[in-house]
Design a protein around this motif. Structure first.
Motif, PDB file in Angstrom:
ATOM      1  N   THR A  71      11.377   6.917   1.001  1.00 25.88           N
ATOM      2  CA  THR A  71      12.299   7.396   2.036  1.00 25.88           C
ATOM      3  C   THR A  71      13.622   6.639   1.968  1.00 25.88           C
ATOM      4  OG1 THR A  71      10.347   7.747   3.383  1.00 25.88           O
ATOM      5  CG2 THR A  71      12.452   7.915   4.495  1.00 25.88           C
TER       6      THR A  71
ATOM      7  N   THR B 168      -3.099   4.801   5.099  1.00 22.87           N
ATOM      8  CA  THR B 168      -3.101   3.675   4.161  1.00 22.87           C
ATOM      9  C   THR B 168      -2.860   2.336   4.845  1.00 22.87           C
ATOM     10  OG1 THR B 168      -0.754   3.875   3.711  1.00 22.87           O
ATOM     11  CG2 THR B 168      -2.224   5.154   2.334  1.00 22.87           C
ATOM     12  N   ASP B 169      -2.077   2.312   5.911  1.00 18.26           N
ATOM     13  CA  ASP B 169      -1.717   1.033   6.519  1.00 18.26           C
ATOM     14  C   ASP B 169      -2.670   0.688   7.661  1.00 18.26           C
ATOM     15  OD1 ASP B 169      -0.053  -1.214   6.800  1.00 18.26           O
ATOM     16  OD2 ASP B 169       0.899  -0.270   8.526  1.00 18.26           O
TER      17      ASP B 169
ATOM     18  N   LEU C 106       7.715  -4.393   7.742  1.00 21.26           N
ATOM     19  CA  LEU C 106       6.825  -4.080   6.625  1.00 21.26           C
ATOM     20  C   LEU C 106       5.406  -4.561   6.869  1.00 21.26           C
ATOM     21  CD1 LEU C 106       9.250  -4.872   3.699  1.00 21.26           C
ATOM     22  CD2 LEU C 106       8.367  -2.645   4.348  1.00 21.26           C
TER      23      LEU C 106
ATOM     24  N   HIS D 232       5.688   4.852   0.531  1.00 21.82           N
ATOM     25  CA  HIS D 232       6.293   5.999   1.219  1.00 21.82           C
ATOM     26  C   HIS D 232       7.631   5.576   1.838  1.00 21.82           C
ATOM     27  CE1 HIS D 232       5.380   9.949   3.365  1.00 21.82           C
ATOM     28  NE2 HIS D 232       6.600   9.626   3.721  1.00 21.82           N
ATOM     29  N   LEU D 233       7.632   4.399   2.443  1.00 22.14           N
ATOM     30  CA  LEU D 233       8.858   3.884   3.054  1.00 22.14           C
ATOM     31  C   LEU D 233       9.924   3.666   1.978  1.00 22.14           C
ATOM     32  CD1 LEU D 233      10.165   2.903   5.644  1.00 22.14           C
ATOM     33  CD2 LEU D 233       9.196   0.650   5.224  1.00 22.14           C
TER      34      LEU D 233
ATOM     35  N   TYR E  33      12.252  16.354  -2.799  1.00 23.98           N
ATOM     36  CA  TYR E  33      11.542  16.236  -1.525  1.00 23.98           C
ATOM     37  C   TYR E  33      10.581  17.414  -1.333  1.00 23.98           C
ATOM     38  CZ  TYR E  33      10.646  16.363   3.455  1.00 23.98           C
ATOM     39  OH  TYR E  33      10.020  16.440   4.674  1.00 23.98           O
TER      40      TYR E  33
ATOM     41  N   ASP F 192       0.842  -1.191   0.000  1.00 20.53           N
ATOM     42  CA  ASP F 192       0.000   0.000   0.000  1.00 20.53           C
ATOM     43  C   ASP F 192       0.882   1.247   0.000  1.00 20.53           C
ATOM     44  OD1 ASP F 192       0.930   0.213   2.570  1.00 20.53           O
ATOM     45  OD2 ASP F 192      -0.832  -0.723   3.454  1.00 20.53           O
ATOM     46  N   ASN F 193       0.253   2.408   0.084  1.00 23.28           N
ATOM     47  CA  ASN F 193       1.027   3.638  -0.060  1.00 23.28           C
ATOM     48  C   ASN F 193       1.994   3.883   1.089  1.00 23.28           C
ATOM     49  OD1 ASN F 193       0.020   4.212  -2.483  1.00 23.28           O
ATOM     50  ND2 ASN F 193      -1.185   5.992  -1.869  1.00 23.28           N
ATOM     51  N   TYR F 194       1.730   3.258   2.217  1.00 16.02           N
ATOM     52  CA  TYR F 194       2.670   3.406   3.322  1.00 16.02           C
ATOM     53  C   TYR F 194       3.994   2.734   2.975  1.00 16.02           C
ATOM     54  CZ  TYR F 194       4.981   1.865   7.555  1.00 16.02           C
ATOM     55  OH  TYR F 194       5.919   1.557   8.494  1.00 16.02           O
ATOM     56  N   ILE F 195       3.899   1.539   2.383  1.00 15.49           N
ATOM     57  CA  ILE F 195       5.106   0.826   1.952  1.00 15.49           C
ATOM     58  C   ILE F 195       5.817   1.649   0.878  1.00 15.49           C
ATOM     59  CG2 ILE F 195       5.966  -1.307   0.931  1.00 15.49           C
ATOM     60  CD1 ILE F 195       4.733  -2.032   3.463  1.00 15.49           C
TER      61      ILE F 195
ATOM     62  N   SER G 162      -1.480  18.628   4.420  1.00 20.67           N
ATOM     63  CA  SER G 162      -1.308  18.423   2.979  1.00 20.67           C
ATOM     64  C   SER G 162      -1.401  16.943   2.629  1.00 20.67           C
ATOM     65  CB  SER G 162      -0.014  19.065   2.465  1.00 20.67           C
ATOM     66  OG  SER G 162       1.087  18.493   3.102  1.00 20.67           O
TER      67      SER G 162
ATOM     68  N   PRO H 298      -3.405  10.271  -4.693  1.00 22.71           N
ATOM     69  CA  PRO H 298      -2.246   9.881  -3.889  1.00 22.71           C
ATOM     70  C   PRO H 298      -1.436   8.748  -4.511  1.00 22.71           C
ATOM     71  CG  PRO H 298      -4.320   9.354  -2.779  1.00 22.71           C
ATOM     72  CD  PRO H 298      -4.658  10.184  -3.958  1.00 22.71           C
TER      73      PRO H 298
ATOM     74  N   GLU I 158       0.659   9.290   6.476  1.00 22.87           N
ATOM     75  CA  GLU I 158       0.407   8.388   5.350  1.00 22.87           C
ATOM     76  C   GLU I 158       0.247   6.943   5.833  1.00 22.87           C
ATOM     77  OE1 GLU I 158       2.572   9.547   2.002  1.00 22.87           O
ATOM     78  OE2 GLU I 158       1.249   8.386   0.704  1.00 22.87           O
ATOM     79  N   LYS I 159       1.049   6.580   6.823  1.00 22.91           N
ATOM     80  CA  LYS I 159       0.918   5.217   7.379  1.00 22.91           C
ATOM     81  C   LYS I 159      -0.455   5.029   8.027  1.00 22.91           C
ATOM     82  CE  LYS I 159       2.725   2.209  11.041  1.00 22.91           C
ATOM     83  NZ  LYS I 159       2.459   0.914  10.420  1.00 22.91           N
TER      84      LYS I 159
ATOM     85  N   SER J 192       9.085  19.174  -3.608  1.00 17.08           N
ATOM     86  CA  SER J 192       7.892  19.018  -4.445  1.00 17.08           C
ATOM     87  C   SER J 192       6.988  17.924  -3.892  1.00 17.08           C
ATOM     88  CB  SER J 192       8.274  18.630  -5.874  1.00 17.08           C
ATOM     89  OG  SER J 192       9.319  19.411  -6.326  1.00 17.08           O
ATOM     90  N   TRP J 193       7.596  16.938  -3.271  1.00 18.76           N
ATOM     91  CA  TRP J 193       6.832  15.798  -2.772  1.00 18.76           C
ATOM     92  C   TRP J 193       5.969  16.197  -1.573  1.00 18.76           C
ATOM     93  CZ3 TRP J 193       9.099  11.547   0.782  1.00 18.76           C
ATOM     94  CH2 TRP J 193       8.193  10.494   0.897  1.00 18.76           C
ATOM     95  N   THR J 194       6.579  16.869  -0.571  1.00 21.80           N
ATOM     96  CA  THR J 194       5.799  17.211   0.619  1.00 21.80           C
ATOM     97  C   THR J 194       4.945  18.448   0.421  1.00 21.80           C
ATOM     98  OG1 THR J 194       7.704  18.369   1.421  1.00 21.80           O
ATOM     99  CG2 THR J 194       7.245  16.266   2.438  1.00 21.80           C
TER     100      THR J 194
ATOM    101  N   LEU K 159       1.367  21.846  -5.053  1.00 23.47           N
ATOM    102  CA  LEU K 159       1.135  20.410  -4.882  1.00 23.47           C
ATOM    103  C   LEU K 159       0.968  19.742  -6.242  1.00 23.47           C
ATOM    104  CD1 LEU K 159      -1.341  19.878  -1.907  1.00 23.47           C
ATOM    105  CD2 LEU K 159       1.002  19.088  -2.085  1.00 23.47           C
TER     106      LEU K 159
ATOM    107  N   VAL L 215       0.762  10.220  -7.324  1.00 23.43           N
ATOM    108  CA  VAL L 215       1.848  11.040  -6.789  1.00 23.43           C
ATOM    109  C   VAL L 215       2.930  10.148  -6.184  1.00 23.43           C
ATOM    110  CG1 VAL L 215       2.428  12.748  -5.033  1.00 23.43           C
ATOM    111  CG2 VAL L 215       0.387  13.035  -6.411  1.00 23.43           C
TER     112      VAL L 215
ATOM    113  N   GLN M 241       5.130  11.126   7.042  1.00 21.55           N
ATOM    114  CA  GLN M 241       5.224   9.686   6.806  1.00 21.55           C
ATOM    115  C   GLN M 241       4.202   8.933   7.649  1.00 21.55           C
ATOM    116  OE1 GLN M 241       8.990   8.111   7.952  1.00 21.55           O
ATOM    117  NE2 GLN M 241       8.494   6.053   7.294  1.00 21.55           N
TER     118      GLN M 241
ATOM    119  N   ARG N  27      -4.579  15.221   0.299  1.00 23.34           N
ATOM    120  CA  ARG N  27      -4.332  14.330  -0.826  1.00 23.34           C
ATOM    121  C   ARG N  27      -5.237  13.101  -0.742  1.00 23.34           C
ATOM    122  NH1 ARG N  27       1.877  13.635  -1.246  1.00 23.34           N
ATOM    123  NH2 ARG N  27       1.970  15.739  -2.042  1.00 23.34           N
ATOM    124  N   TYR N  28      -5.475  12.617   0.476  1.00 22.38           N
ATOM    125  CA  TYR N  28      -6.295  11.419   0.651  1.00 22.38           C
ATOM    126  C   TYR N  28      -7.749  11.757   0.969  1.00 22.38           C
ATOM    127  CZ  TYR N  28      -2.201   8.415   0.635  1.00 22.38           C
ATOM    128  OH  TYR N  28      -1.083   7.732   0.262  1.00 22.38           O
TER     129      TYR N  28
END
Lengths: 325, 402
Positions: A33, B101-102, B22, A29-30, A219, A24-27, B122, A146, B97-98, A221-223, A141, A149, B94, B126-127
């Protein structure tokens, strides 16, 4: 050996790049990073690993990249051009600054490079009219959902990481890398045998800055929002060398292995130990660096943890330095 | 052989950690409303953030004890999913987002302070995730066009004119002001706002400067203020900055008939740390236990909240405690009115909120700021917080400092 390393790296890149397919998007995001910190660690390795100059300027370059990227983007430049500006701007800055600071060695260099982070933070913070000061800057943005992006920035960060890694291999195998290693072992001797140490060091310093600038621009642009305390983060500047040490200083794959394992450990500890995560992480890092002075790659080279431990213990009992790679 | 097995051991160890890091998504229960809370439990904002944690857990326990929130006829319990973002903005994004989504939370509470609220907002935007912010009042957070962000504290813009007018009326001898602000989103907007209000009211702004985040030696700024001999010193920052500045003011002998500090004197920690030095300092608060509101939610009156809080924490609540507890009340109210957990519908219900809670009246402007809120002026007298303004809740008069 080099072929093996490249294939390990390729597998790792595939694993990172394929995260949107299985996580998922958390993974994702990780993964972004991890790619971001890997680039920072690979960059640090040019000056800190190859040349042995303990630089703490990583967040200075990262933060400057954030601000150059954000400001050029706000001035109307397309995103990719803004990132290029961040890369070039930070590279030029590092070249000019390196001319001054690289005359220092050892602890003095470390302190001066760390000072750069603080000075830049204060300068940016007080240049109200241009940078918004403590209010920070809003970066336009990215449009799209999501998922979209996340995928874009994953591709960008992994792309930068691959380029940085390729440059790192080129340096490692070139005359430049050889010269830097000579400087690391004995700068005066290197100078004596005809290595233009000043030029080499400046090139290494610029290389260590450029990709940090690109990553910083991406970074921002991302945040979508940056401020001086986050952009010039003192923790980041210390984390990066720790990651390199964890993986193996001065090796090509070390920074990648170090940043990946550091971030995964960090992720694991804070999600499972809310109250003591920092203490546990600190202890783990101390233990790993104490028992594995050559970093994780030291194991792969046959210097097993047990042998390293015995050596470290022996040195400690004799009263010598413990963690010498 | 030995070498290979050692290799395998390390590989296994590394992959075990990777897998654990993970995975670990908790089982999804359908009858629980999950609210995500990125908290700064460590780092410079830890003191403020722990206050949020305390009252959110209090609210969750209270709601669950009363049977839960009524979602379209079905009673659902509430669960708080919290993480420590270590006062680090990158990590706050971060974790947001976790959480979304998680952990698949249904709604989000924003972290402490305007800067980190903006970062999390922000991500939430987005979500399309409704986000309730109980501790940010800087207009720069709310002017970004975010549609899913709802605040509680009244905007600080209008309040500056009020304090300038109040001080001028009560102490007509005051002609000049020195302003010393922390260069950070909220404290900076307070400082620049009061400078404009003071100029508009005809006060002479004798000194007006910002100090960078993390400054610990204020002697140069304070010496300049001393030289300017202002009648009114106005300092902005967070609790630890203000304690430090107050101590250094006393060391350097910087005095004025009126000294205002925002935002810190409203917290008990400020008076605890300074003792008698805290006496005479004026400040803002967004809420005070002396107010008396009756409203919706698990705490029907201000007194019932204060009583619950004192029973649990053995101190009086401050405005962060109250506004963060009220964040829960507002969210529960919006969910009950929407009758569903659908993000869009709850968002619309939040936007049309027009209620009174134990914290005070809540009504949202188009930008998500609570336009019904008020900001009482307070002064520490004899180590106690006294309310000077507005007249409805005031229990003391302004005392000038020597």
């Amino acid at each position: 050996m080099m072929r093996l390393r490249c294939s390990v790296f390729a597998v790792w890149i595939l694993a990172l790049a394929s995260t949107p397919l299985w996580g998922d998007n958390y993974i994702v995001h990780l993964a972004i990073t991890i790619a971001m910190y890997s680039t920072l660690a690979i960059s640090w390795n040019f000056i800190g690993g190859f040349a042995g100059y303990p630089s703490f300027a990583t967040s200075a370059f990262f933060g400057l990249g954030c601000y150059v990227g954000a400001l050029t983007q706000r001035a109307g430049l397309p995103v990719s051009a803004a990132w290029l500006c961040a890369t070039a701007g930070v590279g030029i800055f590092a070249g000019l600054f390196g001319l001054i600071i690289l005359r220092l060695r050892g602890h003095y260099f470390a302190i001066a490079s760390f000072g750069l982070v603080e000075v830049l933070r204060l300068v940016i913070s007080s240049s109200d009219s241009l940078t918004g000061g403590g209010d920070g800057l809003n970066v336009p943005l990215f449009h799209g959902g999501p998922d979209f992006v996340a995928r874009i920035f994953l591709a960008v960060m992994v792309g930068i990481m691959v380029i940085a890694f390729a440059v790192s291999i080129l340096v490692d195998r070139s005359r430049l890398g050889f010269g830097l290693r000579c400087i690391e072992q004995n700068e005066d001797a290197a100078d004596m045998v005809g290595i233009d140490t000043t030029r080499y060091k400046i090139v290494a310093f610029v290389l260590s800055a450029m990709f940090c600038g690109t990553v910083g621009g991406a970074y921002a642009s991302w945040t979508g929002y940056i401020d001086p305390t986050d952009a010039f983060d003192a923790i980041m500047t210390i984390k990066t060398p720790v990651m390199c040490m964890l993986g193996g200083v001065g090796t090509v794959l070390g920074p990648v292995a170090g940043s990946a394992s550091f971030l995964l450990l960090e992720e694991f500890f804070w999600s499972h130990f809310l109250a003591y995560n920092r203490a546990i992480l600190g202890a783990v890092i101390v233990i790993i660096i104490f028992f594995l002075p050559g970093g994780l790659l030291g194991i792969a080279d046959g210097k097993g943890p047990r042998a390293s431990f015995r050596r470290s213990l022996g040195r400690w009992l004799k009263g010598g330095p413990v963690a010498v790679p | 052989m030995k070498f290979v097995s050692r290799h395998c051991l390390w590989l296994a160890f590394a992959s075990a950690i990777a897998v654990m890091a993970l995975s670990g998504a908790p089982a999804q229960a359908d009858d629980v409303i999950k609210i995500g809370a990125p908290l700064a439990l460590t780092g410079p904002l830890a003191v403020e953030s722990k206050k949020q944690e305390v009252v959110w857990n209090m609210w969750v326990a209270k709601v669950n004890a009363s049977g839960g929130i009524n979602v379209g006829g079905k009673k659902m319990n509430v669960k708080l999913v919290e993480y420590d973002y270590q006062s680090d903005g990158q990590r706050a994004a971060q974790l947001a987002e976790k959480l979304i989504t998680d952990d698949k939370v249904n709604f989000l509470f924003a972290p402490f302070g305007s800067g980190h609220t903006k970062i999390v907002a922000s991500v939430a935007e987005r979500y399309q995730m409704p986000l309730i912010a109980c501790s940010s009042s800087a207009e720069t957070v709310y002017n970004q066009g975010f549609k899913y962000l709802f605040g509680l504290l009244a905007a600080n813009g209008a309040s500056n004119a009020i304090i300038v007018k109040y001080i001028k009326t009560k102490a007509p001898s005051i002609k000049s002001i020195a302003i010393y602000g922390r260069d950070d989103v909220f404290p900076k907007s307070m400082a620049s706002g009061v400078a404009e209000a003071a100029k508009a009211a005809g006060l002479n702004v004798a000194y007006n400067n910002y100090y960078p985040v993390g400054t610990i030696d204020h002697s140069s700024g304070l010496s300049a203020i001393k030289a300017a001999k202002p009648d009114w010193i106005y300092v902005t920052g967070y609790t630890s900055d203000l304690i430090l500045i107050r101590k250094q003011m006393s060391d350097l002998g910087v005095t004025a008939p009126v000294v205002t500090m925002v935002a810190g004197p409203a917290y008990k920690e400020y008076t605890d740390a300074l003792g008698n030095l805290a006496n005479g300092i004026t400040s803002w608060t967004w809420w005070h236990p002396a107010v008396n509101y009756q409203g919706v939610g698990v705490w029907p009156t201000t007194q019932s909240f204060v009583k619950d809080f004192v029973a649990k924490e053995h101190v009086e609540p401050d405005y962060i405690h109250a506004s963060c507890a009220a964040a829960g009340v507002i969210l529960a109210n919006a969910i009950e009115r929407a009758g569903t957990l659908d993000h869009q519908k709850v968002r619309d219900a939040l936007a049309s909120t027009n209620i009174t809670t134990f914290y005070g009246p809540i009504k949202y402007a188009a930008n998500g700021l609570n336009e019904a809120g008020s900001i009482p002026i307070i002064q520490i007298q004899n180590k106690q917080i006294k309310v000077l303004y507005p007249d409805g809740v005031k229990n003391a008069d302004l005392e000038l400092m020597k």
